[in-house]
Scaffold this motif. Sequence first.
Motif, PDB file in Angstrom:
ATOM      1  N   ARG A   1      22.534  -0.307  -0.822  1.00 50.11           N
ATOM      2  CA  ARG A   1      21.065  -0.256  -0.866  1.00 50.11           C
ATOM      3  C   ARG A   1      20.523  -1.348  -1.780  1.00 50.11           C
TER       4      ARG A   1
ATOM      5  N   GLU B   1       6.530  -9.108  -2.921  1.00 47.15           N
ATOM      6  CA  GLU B   1       5.341  -8.274  -3.083  1.00 47.15           C
ATOM      7  C   GLU B   1       5.413  -7.041  -2.184  1.00 47.15           C
TER       8      GLU B   1
ATOM      9  N   GLY C   1       7.618  -4.423  -3.499  1.00 43.63           N
ATOM     10  CA  GLY C   1       6.914  -3.657  -4.515  1.00 43.63           C
ATOM     11  C   GLY C   1       5.967  -2.652  -3.896  1.00 43.63           C
ATOM     12  N   ALA C   2       5.250  -3.060  -2.857  1.00 41.90           N
ATOM     13  CA  ALA C   2       4.287  -2.159  -2.209  1.00 41.90           C
ATOM     14  C   ALA C   2       4.991  -0.989  -1.534  1.00 41.90           C
ATOM     15  N   LEU C   3       6.307  -1.122  -1.308  1.00 38.88           N
ATOM     16  CA  LEU C   3       7.053  -0.012  -0.717  1.00 38.88           C
ATOM     17  C   LEU C   3       7.652   0.895  -1.791  1.00 38.88           C
ATOM     18  N   GLY C   4       7.281   0.669  -3.043  1.00 36.52           N
ATOM     19  CA  GLY C   4       7.672   1.603  -4.090  1.00 36.52           C
ATOM     20  C   GLY C   4       8.902   1.203  -4.877  1.00 36.52           C
ATOM     21  N   VAL C   5       9.354  -0.039  -4.738  1.00 41.73           N
ATOM     22  CA  VAL C   5      10.524  -0.475  -5.499  1.00 41.73           C
ATOM     23  C   VAL C   5      10.053  -1.256  -6.715  1.00 41.73           C
TER      24      VAL C   5
ATOM     25  N   MET D   1      -4.188  -0.597  -3.052  1.00 41.56           N
ATOM     26  CA  MET D   1      -2.752  -0.721  -3.345  1.00 41.56           C
ATOM     27  C   MET D   1      -2.480  -1.479  -4.638  1.00 41.56           C
TER      28      MET D   1
ATOM     29  N   LEU E   1      -2.592  -4.628  -4.842  1.00 46.58           N
ATOM     30  CA  LEU E   1      -2.056  -5.958  -4.526  1.00 46.58           C
ATOM     31  C   LEU E   1      -3.125  -6.996  -4.833  1.00 46.58           C
TER      32      LEU E   1
ATOM     33  N   ALA F   1       1.988  -2.371  -8.120  1.00 43.78           N
ATOM     34  CA  ALA F   1       1.961  -1.830  -6.755  1.00 43.78           C
ATOM     35  C   ALA F   1       3.030  -0.767  -6.538  1.00 43.78           C
ATOM     36  N   PHE F   2       4.201  -0.943  -7.160  1.00 42.08           N
ATOM     37  CA  PHE F   2       5.256   0.034  -6.873  1.00 42.08           C
ATOM     38  C   PHE F   2       4.905   1.416  -7.422  1.00 42.08           C
TER      39      PHE F   2
ATOM     40  N   ALA G   1       2.658   3.002  -4.903  1.00 38.79           N
ATOM     41  CA  ALA G   1       3.460   3.520  -3.800  1.00 38.79           C
ATOM     42  C   ALA G   1       4.144   4.824  -4.218  1.00 38.79           C
ATOM     43  N   LYS G   2       4.654   4.841  -5.448  1.00 35.12           N
ATOM     44  CA  LYS G   2       5.341   6.049  -5.929  1.00 35.12           C
ATOM     45  C   LYS G   2       4.376   7.217  -6.067  1.00 35.12           C
TER      46      LYS G   2
ATOM     47  N   TYR H   1       1.528   1.782   2.450  1.00 32.62           N
ATOM     48  CA  TYR H   1       0.686   0.660   2.879  1.00 32.62           C
ATOM     49  C   TYR H   1       1.359  -0.090   4.013  1.00 32.62           C
TER      50      TYR H   1
ATOM     51  N   PRO I   1       0.758  -3.427   5.988  1.00 33.16           N
ATOM     52  CA  PRO I   1      -0.109  -4.607   5.940  1.00 33.16           C
ATOM     53  C   PRO I   1      -0.483  -5.111   7.331  1.00 33.16           C
TER      54      PRO I   1
ATOM     55  N   GLY J   1      12.247   0.883   2.705  1.00 31.16           N
ATOM     56  CA  GLY J   1      11.107   1.768   2.499  1.00 31.16           C
ATOM     57  C   GLY J   1      11.486   3.151   2.008  1.00 31.16           C
TER      58      GLY J   1
ATOM     59  N   GLN K   1      12.289   6.432   0.179  1.00 25.36           N
ATOM     60  CA  GLN K   1      12.026   6.991  -1.146  1.00 25.36           C
ATOM     61  C   GLN K   1      12.369   8.467  -1.096  1.00 25.36           C
TER      62      GLN K   1
ATOM     63  N   THR L   1       7.128   2.200   6.216  1.00 25.12           N
ATOM     64  CA  THR L   1       6.264   2.828   5.222  1.00 25.12           C
ATOM     65  C   THR L   1       6.422   4.344   5.236  1.00 25.12           C
TER      66      THR L   1
END
Lengths: 619, 233
Positions: A166, A179, A182-186, B48, B50, B70-71, B74-75, B80, B82, B100, B102, B147
């Motif tokens: 992973r 970016e 990051g937007a996916l939560g990492v 978000m 961003l 941003a993370f 998301a958490k 999101y 795009p 993606g 989580q 997502t």
Amino acid sequence: MAFFFAQFLTGLANAAALFLVASGLSLIFGVTRIVNFAHGSFYMLGAFVGVTLMEVLPGAVGFWGAIILTGLAVGAIGAFVEMVVLRPIYRAPELFQLVATFGVILVIQDLALMIWGAEDRLGPRAPGLRGVWRIFGEPVPKYDIILIAITPFILFALWYLITRTRVGVLVRAATQDREMVGALGVNQAWLFTGVFALGSALAGWGGALQLPKGGADLLMDFNIIGAVFVVVVIGGMGSLPGAFIAAVLISVLSVFGVTYLPQSTLVLMFVVMAIVLIVRPYGLLGREEVAGEHGQAGAPETPIRPYGRVGKMLVAGLLALLATLPLFAEQFVLTLTVDMIVFALFAASLHFILGTGGLVSFGHAAFFGGGAYAAALLVFHTDTRMELAFLFAPFAAGLLALGIGWFCIRLTGVYFAMLTLAFSQLVWSLAFQWRDVTRGDDGLVNIWPADWLNSPSAYYYFTLALGVGGILFLRHVIHAPFGYALRAGRDSPRQAEATGIDVKRIQYAAFALAGAMAGLAGGIFVFSKGSVFPTELEIGASFDALIVVFLGGVKTLAGGVVGAGFMTLVEDWLTRLEYWRLLLGLLIIAVVIIAPEGIVGSLRSLCTQIRGSESEVSK
Amino acid sequence: MLNVNDIHSYYGKAHILGGLSFDVPRGEVVALLGRNGAGKSTTMKSVMQLVRPRQGSVSFQGQELIGKPAFRVAKAGLGYVPEDRRIFTDLTVLENLEVGRQPPRDGAPEWTMEQLFEIFPNLAERRTNRGKHLSGGEQQMLTIGRTLMGNPLLLLLDEPSEGIAPVIVEEMAETILKLKSEGLTVMISEQNLHFARAVADRAIIIEGGEKKFDGSFTELEAHPEIRDAYLSV
């Protein structure tokens, strides 16, 4: 045949350390898009930390334990560097990151000097692996065989990590679009730190593993970085198998080179690289870089404006001061000012290709030193008149730039930077190893100006006229249609092409012009010093120029000039101190983080801020 | 669930959002409508983080998001998608979904790759293909699937119907309704009024970064002048 095979095995064994360092560099670049120049320093740290640990830990367990611990320690140092130095500047342009890592090199050099002293350390032999095994009757060191056996496992482990876990998936995703990751939560900040730590650890392991074959000294950092760049460029940036193949190729070739062409060991790998790049511009297993991907965008460039009244008066005042300087100044001030003007012209030529052309050249010293050498060689070997030899300097440097540019201009971004660096190393190795012609590191001496220039004030005016003339000429070119076309190509290559500008050709011409102007600076330089040594061609010389342009400010025309003045003074002052590299390195890092627009840029923003707040008040 | 209050966002010096406020209640599908350049994508990105709003508040389940990376957003449970999809073209479909992934979240529908493959059967057939070898519609499904793997509470869909074939747009509408029935809250930005009406409970219309209308589609139909002024139909 047996000898041949044994040679081949030695090459394979040498490839181990080179692959480790190169894979680390490649890995770090892949994710962070940062070319970590300090990577050679981590390799050097690995060697020193390894030696120290091996002295403490006994026996075979101690030896291998020391190697493993070394990697972990260097990895931790790498993580620290990433968090403190690089984290604040990920969004900055490439050059800033590069300069910052160069600051790290300086800091590590002096820290290593403080901790381990200036003496070279011999690496201990590996316990239980001291002797040789006979293969087809030829002796092959046992440790070599072990290295050959280990390397594929490291390659496999890295490959598994990157393709099958992973973390590897996240790393590859971040390589493409950090970016979005990051937007996916990492939390990509930690991902970056992790990758940087792993890359540094690999360099550290490389430094520790080579100990029984070599040792630890303070020049290791620069000595390996050229080879590592060659390996990474030949293999293809970001490709681990590519780095492996290239490391083996280069190492095996150098071993045979030592046997059959002992005069050209340094040149050989650059020749190989040039051949590979002609056939495959992005390396054996690399792929073309797609410009305009997500994640990296600097602030848009502000248009160049003519100087205002204050600016013009400042320039006029400065020129008047310079013109009258010999009337009242002491000789050492004149000498220092000549150095400053030479450096300013050199930096202005780099700024021209870097700031205006948008081509980050890492090897600009090739043209400065190349020009100096061209003039000096003529004087030294054929007793050419100084005036003629002097004119030959910019001419030869321009030709050299045409030659090197032919290979480099096709590439962009980091590939361009690496390739220019590698070519400058090629020029350096010629000057260093072709002793019959260049006298190697003894340098060329007794290169004095003609009689009519042979007084400090006469040569000062000569320098002033040509140096200031050169800088004004570059400034004029920037404001001419050619300069506009160059900037269009920098800001939007595709759109520039669409309006009918042949971007590559313009860049090629600009590269040659920048080379010629650097050669002019080199010509002035060699006759002012009366000698030239390979140090003028070193990576360090290219970096001095980069730092100067950066310190002054990339986005302003005056940046290079102001930076050169500042740097000459600071170096003159700093080099009197024992640990001046440490201070200079810290200064550079501080400027990168605190005032990334450089001296001129920061002053200008300050002015606009003051003006801005005034106008807001008046509203 | 999401409360946006008086946000101002900029690109450099360009003022894109000038004091935008709206709410997205739990369980609703809200459509953000407006022309090209009206500020729809900037609104999504401002939620978000961003794009960082310089002023105002974005609160999600009572938690302030402005200033968070941003993370963290998301958490907190925002997913999101795009506008330009931004799938990882060198990664396979499975790997894209893995990025993606989580851990499950309280109160949010939980997704596995197999469930996603049921919704997007095309992707199932292409699970080991790299992102760059997918068609536009498949890429759009992949970016939504990716997502969803984060098990979001609120899904932000930026122009999901843009640039894909009409047949796929219909499928997309069904998918969004299915997601709603699973309990997901959705905010989509759209130019396609027809598509928006098919999936959304409520319309917010923006123009020049300011809100011009906020109400049901029935109300919107009662005011054709609003539609004519702010939407290109």
